[in-house]
Design a protein around this motif. Structure first.
Motif, short mmCIF file in Angstrom:
data_model
loop_
_atom_site.label_atom_id
_atom_site.label_comp_id
_atom_site.label_asym_id
_atom_site.label_seq_id
_atom_site.Cartn_x
_atom_site.Cartn_y
_atom_site.Cartn_z
N GLU A 187 55.23 -121.20 20.07
CA GLU A 187 55.68 -121.02 18.69
C GLU A 187 56.69 -119.89 18.52
O GLU A 187 57.49 -119.90 17.58
N PRO A 194 57.17 -123.02 27.22
CA PRO A 194 58.59 -122.63 27.24
C PRO A 194 59.02 -122.15 28.63
O PRO A 194 58.31 -121.38 29.28
N ILE A 249 62.27 -120.32 30.45
CA ILE A 249 63.50 -119.59 30.18
C ILE A 249 64.47 -119.78 31.34
O ILE A 249 64.13 -119.47 32.49
N CYS A 273 54.62 -117.18 29.69
CA CYS A 273 54.57 -118.34 28.79
C CYS A 273 53.60 -119.41 29.27
O CYS A 273 52.94 -120.08 28.47
N VAL A 321 66.11 -122.20 26.42
CA VAL A 321 64.66 -122.39 26.57
C VAL A 321 64.39 -123.89 26.55
O VAL A 321 64.77 -124.59 25.60
N VAL A 345 58.58 -118.21 21.39
CA VAL A 345 59.60 -117.98 22.41
C VAL A 345 60.80 -118.88 22.18
O VAL A 345 60.71 -120.10 22.28
N THR A 346 61.91 -118.24 21.85
CA THR A 346 63.18 -118.94 21.64
C THR A 346 64.26 -118.19 22.40
O THR A 346 64.07 -117.04 22.82
N ALA A 347 65.42 -118.82 22.54
CA ALA A 347 66.54 -118.16 23.20
C ALA A 347 66.95 -116.91 22.42
O ALA A 347 67.31 -115.89 23.01
N GLU A 348 66.84 -116.98 21.10
CA GLU A 348 67.20 -115.83 20.27
C GLU A 348 66.25 -114.67 20.50
O GLU A 348 66.68 -113.50 20.59
N LEU A 349 64.94 -114.96 20.64
CA LEU A 349 63.98 -113.88 20.89
C LEU A 349 64.21 -113.25 22.25
O LEU A 349 64.21 -112.02 22.38
#
Length: 268
Positions: free
Chosen positions: A222, A248, A250, A200, A239, A224-228
């Motif tokens: 755009e 981001p 993690i 990242c 995140v 990278v999320t906790a869900e991804l």
């Protein structure tokens, strides 16, 4: 360069089907994903080491398999995951092999080659190891020598499969900073990395893979999320912005300190 609807197989085992990805010129692309998800296989296809059973890999507007091997080697340099050096070869001689694509019957070793090798060894801090044999080096030292060989090739595209393997954290950051500098100078960099936070921080284009398919791609900020992260790696996390780079960061939830019977007892 790009892969267009490629199907990638090893004998009867299919790794990816109908996979497409475009690597923009001048990008720093990082491929991430769990073990055995097809990251290295994709890199092998992009480097012409693995021929797709269908689809095609395009380099500079032409199918890569149509180009002569030396021409491809002048366009892209590859650091494979498990490189093996010839027995007894010295560091200087191995790095010098990066100049092979520039040699021909009419063009032998030149001052340009000498400078390229010296610059690559200096950039990876292996110049002091020049006379030593590769066999006697530590894993981290060997990895830096292989990277020096790829840099000596002086290609506009660099493909690196887990380049930080065997390197301690200081050398990992040093290498990634070097790749970022080369990218800023105009080289296209494609790397497979295991450390998602490093990916990242350095990537301008992140490709997340799972089960041989691309799950998401784009700017890390755009996509990278906790869900991804949980969908790709099965890792519950949060995140947050990296306090240094703003990219981001993690943070795995895990058990953490004070969470359950394995927690470290508090000091008195």
């Amino acid at each position: 360069m790009s892969a267009e609807a490629v199907t990638l197989r090893y004998d009867a085992r299919t790794i990816s089907t109908g996979l497409s990805v475009a690597i923009a010129d001048g990008s720093f692309t990082v491929i991430v994903g769990p073990n055995a998800c097809g990251k290295s296989t994709l890199l092998r296809a992009l480097s012409r080491l693995l021929v797709p059973t269908s689809g095609q890999v395009i380099l500079d507007g032409r199918e890569i398999g149509e180009r002569p091997a030396k021409e491809v080697a002048r366009r892209l340099g590859l650091l494979p995951q498990s490189a093996i050096a010839p027995d007894g070869i010295t560091v200087a001689d191995l790095v010098a092999r990066g100049r092979y694509p520039h040699q021909s019957f009419l063009r032998q070793w030149s001052k340009t080659d000498e400078v390229a090798v010296a610059d690559a060894m200096r950039a990876t801090r292996v110049d002091e190891l020049a006379s030593r044999t590769v066999d006697e080096l530590s894993g981290g030292q060997r990895q830096r020598v292989w990277i020096a060989m790829v840099l000596a090739q002086e290609t506009p595209i660099l493909l690196l499969d887990e380049p930080t393997t065997f390197l301690d954290i200081a050398h990992q950051i040093e290498l990634l900073d070097l790749l970022a500098e080369l990218n800023a100078q105009g080289r296209t960099v494609v790397a497979v990395l295991h450390d998602l936070n490093q990916a990242c921080r350095y990537a301008s284009h992140l490709v997340a893979m799972k089960d041989g398919a691309i799950v998401a791609e784009g700017d890390p900020a755009e996509i990278v999320t906790a869900e991804l992260v949980e969908a790709v790696f099965g890792l519950p996390c949060i995140v947050i912005p990296d306090p240094v780079a703003g990219t981001p960061l993690i943070v795995p939830k895990g058990r953490g300190r004070g969470a359950g019977p394995l927690a470290r007892p508090a000091s008195s």
